[in-house]
Motif scaffolding. Structure first.
Motif, short mmCIF file in Angstrom:
data_model
loop_
_atom_site.label_atom_id
_atom_site.label_comp_id
_atom_site.label_asym_id
_atom_site.label_seq_id
_atom_site.Cartn_x
_atom_site.Cartn_y
_atom_site.Cartn_z
N LEU A 300 0.81 -1.23 0.07
CA LEU A 300 0.17 -0.02 -0.11
C LEU A 300 0.92 1.48 0.05
N GLU A 301 2.12 1.15 0.59
CA GLU A 301 2.85 2.38 0.58
C GLU A 301 3.56 2.50 -0.81
N SER A 302 3.81 1.43 -1.51
CA SER A 302 4.26 1.48 -2.94
C SER A 302 3.24 2.12 -3.80
N ARG A 303 2.06 1.95 -3.43
CA ARG A 303 0.85 2.59 -4.15
C ARG A 303 0.79 3.98 -4.11
N VAL A 304 1.14 4.67 -2.94
CA VAL A 304 1.17 6.01 -2.75
C VAL A 304 2.68 6.67 -3.24
N VAL A 305 3.73 5.80 -3.19
CA VAL A 305 4.93 6.32 -3.95
C VAL A 305 4.67 6.19 -5.60
N ARG A 355 5.69 6.49 -21.28
CA ARG A 355 6.83 6.26 -20.06
C ARG A 355 5.72 6.66 -18.70
N LEU A 356 4.75 7.33 -18.89
CA LEU A 356 4.05 7.78 -17.50
C LEU A 356 2.61 7.02 -17.15
N PHE A 357 2.07 6.84 -18.15
CA PHE A 357 0.68 6.14 -17.74
C PHE A 357 0.84 4.80 -17.11
N PRO A 358 1.58 4.04 -17.77
CA PRO A 358 1.70 2.59 -16.83
C PRO A 358 1.96 2.87 -15.38
N ILE A 359 2.54 4.00 -15.13
CA ILE A 359 2.81 4.27 -13.57
C ILE A 359 1.53 4.34 -12.76
N ILE A 360 0.78 5.12 -13.42
CA ILE A 360 -0.59 5.36 -12.70
C ILE A 360 -1.38 4.09 -12.67
N ALA A 361 -1.37 3.26 -13.48
CA ALA A 361 -1.78 1.91 -13.65
C ALA A 361 -1.33 1.04 -12.62
N GLN A 362 -0.09 1.16 -12.22
CA GLN A 362 0.69 0.61 -11.25
C GLN A 362 0.30 0.77 -9.94
N ALA A 363 -0.16 2.03 -9.71
CA ALA A 363 -0.42 2.63 -8.66
C ALA A 363 -1.74 2.02 -8.21
N TYR A 364 -2.87 2.16 -9.04
CA TYR A 364 -4.05 1.31 -8.89
C TYR A 364 -3.81 -0.09 -8.68
N ALA A 365 -2.99 -0.76 -9.26
CA ALA A 365 -2.86 -2.05 -9.33
C ALA A 365 -2.36 -2.54 -7.81
N CYS A 366 -1.20 -1.61 -7.28
CA CYS A 366 -0.95 -2.07 -5.75
C CYS A 366 -2.05 -1.71 -5.15
N LEU A 405 8.74 -6.95 -5.93
CA LEU A 405 7.97 -6.51 -7.09
C LEU A 405 7.54 -5.03 -6.94
N THR A 406 6.74 -4.80 -5.91
CA THR A 406 6.02 -3.48 -5.80
C THR A 406 7.12 -2.30 -5.48
N THR A 407 8.08 -2.75 -4.36
CA THR A 407 9.08 -1.62 -4.14
C THR A 407 10.11 -1.50 -5.42
N THR A 408 10.21 -2.63 -6.19
CA THR A 408 11.14 -2.16 -7.29
C THR A 408 10.24 -1.50 -8.31
N LEU A 440 14.74 4.87 -1.77
CA LEU A 440 15.32 3.86 -2.21
C LEU A 440 15.82 2.55 -1.29
N PRO A 441 15.96 3.05 -0.26
CA PRO A 441 16.60 1.83 0.70
C PRO A 441 15.71 0.76 0.82
N LYS A 442 14.49 0.67 0.50
CA LYS A 442 13.42 0.07 0.49
C LYS A 442 13.54 -1.16 -0.47
N VAL A 443 14.41 -1.14 -1.48
CA VAL A 443 14.63 -2.20 -2.31
C VAL A 443 15.77 -3.03 -1.59
N THR A 444 16.49 -2.61 -0.57
CA THR A 444 17.32 -3.42 0.03
C THR A 444 17.05 -4.11 1.63
N TRP A 445 16.35 -3.23 2.29
CA TRP A 445 16.10 -3.84 3.68
C TRP A 445 14.60 -4.44 3.60
#
Lengths: 695, 695
Positions: A300-305, A355-366, A405-408, A440-445
């Motif tokens: 859900l945090e990925s969604r807002v990011v 470049r941009l619209f799929p990112i909106i779609a990813q937000a809703y998917a998350c 997947l979602t943090t990446t 960024l650290p989210k992909v590692t920790w």
């Protein structure tokens, strides 16, 4: 005399506010309805109340300093803010959820972060009642401040490799802590560098000559009276980082440092005070349930990011104009009447849309996947309380892969959005730079995004073997076993897409993702079980399997949520379009897998690619409203490019006026380093009285 | 009392230095030979001489402050360094190439950067002899300092959209400069914020009531005596950025600002002093030749960026150990005799190899392509001097796409390497964070990486049309027209890979890349010419075409250089393996295109994927030597993780000791923001004399 821009100058026509308003007028739905749908009314009311408190606060209300200061100033302000947030929590009696909202809106990693997110929960989960009284209660009141010290300079993800030792001495009834090597220094510990006076320390428990591996201890590390490090402790800050510099990530080493017997967190295992005898912990799967909850929140945090990055890039792209789209030039009516051609907003270029619209779609998917994970978490908790652990493995495996997947996706989205903002994306005023650095650290920790996928895939390979051997049948099937079993019954299936109409068929899309994931799992099982390929040689495939499975989950949850609703309401059509965009853009991006499996034919892949451009067009009128629906306050965004009213250039200029260099008419450094060079040429000068060379 | 780490502690065995030494012993070739091969002896001798000068310099020799300071301190130090580099240039009489080496080694963007890279070259190319005398000569001596002011707040890549005006007044024989809107503020101009007293300003030339579009002017902007902005000029720094903060990117606005007639750079066009009559420039293609040279250098720079990031990540991955590779556990002989199992260096995990080794291959690919571009540049210059412009279009088109491709590869590589370093990659001590931040703008400036590809693809589409219509025949063919024509003669060709042996066949690999690029070009021409799809709707395909063409160029140049050499010498085998890795990893990454074209069958794609893992293994023994061969001095790397001798953890600790926070026993901010919270609980304390809670 600070630099000032001429107050009478306006940006070139058309103005950003006008352009954004046009975008909003063109939307096919009401973005307020979607906001309500996403968050619910209760959340929005709390958020608005807390937002008002923060904005009105003398200390927290002004974020304007953030982009100019070095780490020293920013860290001190961050400590002040941490302190103030504790006060506000007391004053307004905020509960955990309300505090989280405040933290989200304030949007700066805090030195007290780990105190709340790790120190207190570990005490609550692993401490005895006595330990809770001793440590947790004062911690809740912030009378002690803690952190969580696990990783070491030489040891990250592999907890079993930790070197710090805690050796029990029955004579003194204490654990003696030691750091045997340089690599055993605890490292990266948030809050430890400056703020914490206590820590949960993970150390190898040694008693009666035996090493029982890493266990958690509650340890006081600084003097409560004056905050000095205790004798036997070497502690400090690990230094500057790519981001997260408002947090004091620290290190600690121990030398013959004694911790009383009560410090050993003993809910699940214990050391006999007199003899040092170790009692093994009962095996508990309950902790995995909590992990699912934590990871649902990460999704859900990925969604807002994703949504926040998209908000900035989409709004700015509606305003930023460049060149002319020959096939559809942009025209406006000038104030004095005539229609004239102006530059085209970059949002009208398909490359920008791609470049941009799929990112909106990813937000809703998350969004929909995060919600589904919450639902399944509660369902699973209820089952576990009745002794039924049948959901747990599937849920845990999926949640690992989804975190990865979602943090990446989210971290890539911030950077993609930043680049899509052109030159100004590189200015910190974009609101995307520090945002990226801190996320960024989210992909590692909390589980490295590559390592985590091994958990997911190991489970899926096992599932396929069980399906094949008949251990899993329809009766005890899960989502994973069902789609694997479907595949095994027809591994030669072909994708049925024959016209573009099929590309909007939700079931056909889900089937394609199912086939591809199952195909990868099947090939990997064959490679390991038949061809005897080592696990190490399969790691790349393992990663892809987890990714494929989790993309399937996201596709499936999204489709389920927006197509199977009997009464889709006014939001149905737009959300369905966004869902189709998510499916097709993901399919296009991963086309190699679909093609390699033989399921998708080359001509079908080409059709997807072409149709995707058309789908982008159907979304185009709604994109500003789709990001508006996430309803991020300007206070959060802190972005000249992305704020709600669209006066991008005025904001850039206002922020530029605050740059410290601009406070002097001639900048610091001139006298010492520039003047000597210039004045060397003095003999050749013919200057007029204004210092202008007469040529 | 600053924090100090215990001096007697060592990292856990085996030590980094030992591990790196083992890696070096295992290499199949001598990395010094490869170093000589890459750079040549002359360069290496110059570099070593300059390196010694810099390292011994009191001001430039110490880079240790870079990671701790805020922008204010870093910028002032950067000005000091710029000044010092000018002095050193005078003292040692450095030529341009030597200065570039110094700049490369010093490795910090400078406020004088644009003075050298844009201000002086523009005067040299576009100024008359009189203008060169007036502006260029003092500029060479740094008696005036200039910058290049083109982009505006509201206008980036589209030069025709610029708003700043320069209106010629015959009465005063001056150009009157004005900024009509806020968006016309010149923006992002390197060196303008603080350092420059002159600028090349691109402004719309207006004379006799007619707008002639943007033209370059040499303009004095600050008082030479005291550096104050001249009357009619508003100038300052644009504020903090994601990187590049040692440069003073600035803004400038003009209000009725008069520039003398001589300021108009008049080599190609002119304004009659008395009447204001405008003379149009003769059309010159010569400028395109220079652009090829600049871009060849960008490709060679990408090479060192890739190699530098890989050097850090590869060396650290040989040392950083984690978990155990079950199929091949790492064992060492302890000093006291027995063999024991230790953690596995992450470099042994195939996932890490898959993430990092292709980056090494890309570095070598950029090396050979950059060299080939230089060769072609000189060949083309010679031809142009004889009036033969036949090479120019092809070369210019390819160079645009290669700038886009190689800088995108390089910027991604830095971030991929950073993430592959796990947690410590996030520390600035990794040497990858600031490196990324400072290199990043390259994907946007000197031609946005998306926009540029339109130039490349437009040329390729045109080429296909010409081939088809017979306008290009074997006689006047180019590399591009040849492979397009080959494709058109057999568009149904199939990839001949039948066994893994074929995957090492250089000709077969080049053919695959040729087919794929030509296929994409052909489909796009069909879509535009037959299906009448608009250019805007083709932008995604356009981008892919450029990418495919440039990957083909890189594959082809690499193969040509290492396979067609009659005497490959001792370096032949390893470079051939690296070339094959480059081809296969690129093919794998772009598999969707190859499959969609129908050229590659699903089974072949699967074979590539599997064989790639085996290729990684054949490279494994040589990877440290392959990065060593680039021979980056530690002075350049400034990285705890990546320096030559491998004492990673000692360096991390030494750099941590210098963190400003660690200079005090109790950090600043405690008294004000932490103590009040803790002391609230005082009534509950039972502290012993050491401040320890008695539990």
């Amino acid at each position: 005399m600070p630099v000032q821009f001429p107050k009478h100058l306006k940006p070139i026509e058309p103005q950003g506010t006008t352009l954004l308003q046009q975008e909003r007028n063109n939307a096919t739905f009401n973005s307020n309805d979607l906001t309500q749908f996403i968050y619910g009314n209760d959340y929005l009311k709390s958020r608005d109340r807390i937002l008002q408190i923060l904005q009105a606060d003398p200390l927290l209300g002004d974020k304007s300093h953030r982009y100019y200061n070095g780490r020293d100033v920013r860290f001190k302000k961050s400590l002040a803010a941490a302190n103030r947030l504790v006060e506000l929590t007391r004053i307004h009696e905020w509960n955990d959820q309300e505090f989280s909202i405040a933290e989200f809106l304030f949007d700066e990693p805090s030195p007290f972060r780990l105190h709340r997110s790790m120190f207190m929960p570990t005490l609550a989960n692993q401490g005895t009642e006595e330990q809770k009284k001793l440590y947790l209660e004062p911690a809740i009141r912030h009378e002690i401040i803690g952190c969580y010290a696990q990783t070491e300079l030489g040891h990250g993800s592999n907890v079993r490799g930790l070197e710090t030792t805690a050796t029990y001495q029955p004579e003194t009834q204490t654990f003696v802590f030691n750091s045997p090597t340089l690599t055993s220094s605890k490292w990266w510990i948030g809050g430890l560098g400056v703020a914490a006076n206590h820590a949960i320390v993970m150390a190898r428990l040694i008693s009666q000559g035996k090493d029982h591996g890493p266990h958690p201890f509650a340890v006081q590390i600084r003097n409560l009276e004056n905050h000095e490090p205790l004798e036997g402790v070497i502690v400090g800050d690990i230094g500057p980082k790519f981001g997260f510099n408002t947090v004091d990530n620290g290190f600690i080493l121990f030398k013959d440092f004694h911790v009383p017997h009560i410090g050993f967190l003993a809910r699940y295992s214990s050391i006999d005070k007199a003899t040092g005898e170790y009692k093994t912990p009962p095996n508990s799967k309950l902790a995995y349930g909590t992990m699912v909850f934590v990871r649902a929140n990460i999704v859900l945090e990925s969604r807002v990011v994703l949504a926040r990055a998209a908000t900035i890039a989409i709004r700015y792209s509606a305003i930023r104009s460049q060149g002319s789209n020959a096939s559809d030039p942009k025209k406006i009516t000038a104030p004095d009447g005539p229609i004239k051609t102006v530059e085209t907003p970059v949002l009208d270029y398909t490359m920008q849309q791609y470049r941009l619209f799929p990112i909106i779609a990813q937000a809703y998917a998350c969004h929909f996947t995060g919600q589904e994970m919450h639902r399944m978490y509660y369902e699973n908790q209820a089952k576990m309380e009745q002794g039924d652990f049948s959901y747990l493995a599937d849920l845990h495996a999926s949640s690992s892969g989804l975190k990865s997947l979602t943090t990446t996706l989210a971290v890539n989205a911030i950077e993609d959005c930043r680049r899509a903002c052109g030159g100004h994306g590189f200015s910190l005023f974009s609101g995307l730079g520090q945002f990226y650095q801190d996320y960024l650290p989210k992909v590692t920790w909390e589980g490295d995004n590559y390592l985590l996928t091994q958990q997911t895939s190991r489970y899926l390979l096992k599932t396929l073997r069980s399906v094949r051997s008949g251990k899993i049948s329809q009766k005890n099937s899960t989502f994973s076993s069902s789609y694997i079993s479907e595949y095994l019954s027809n591994p030669q299936a072909k994708c049925p897409f024959s016209s573009v109409k099929d590309l909007s068929n939700p079931e056909a899309l889900v089937s394609a993702f199912k086939f591809r994931a199952a195909f990868l799992i099947d090939k990997a099982v064959y490679a390991i079980d038949v061809d005897q390929i080592s696990w190490n040689d399969m790691l790349v495939d393992i990663y892809r399997i987890s990714r494929a499975h989790c993309q399937l989950l996201m596709v499936s949850n999204f489709i389920q949520a927006v197509f199977n609703n009997e009464n889709p309401g006014t939001l149905g059509p737009v959300l369905q379009r966004v869902a189709i965009l998510f499916c097709l853009s993901t399919l296009d991006q991963e086309a190699a897998d679909f093609l390699t499996s033989g399921y998708l034919a080359p001509a079908q892949a080409m059709m997807v690619k072409q149709h995707l451009i058309q789908i982008l067009k159907t979304i185009r009128p709604d994109v500003v409203a789709l990001v508006d629906a996430f309803d991020f306050p300007d206070y959060l965004l802190n972005s000249a490019l992305g704020e709600n009213d669209g006066d991008v250039y005025e904001k850039m200029v206002a922020m530029t006026e605050k740059e410290p260099i601009n406070q002097l008419r001639v900048a610091d450094g001139y006298q010492e380093f520039i003047r000597p060079l210039i004045h060397k040429g003095k003999d050749n000068w013919k200057l007029d009285k204004n210092g202008i060379a007469r040529l």
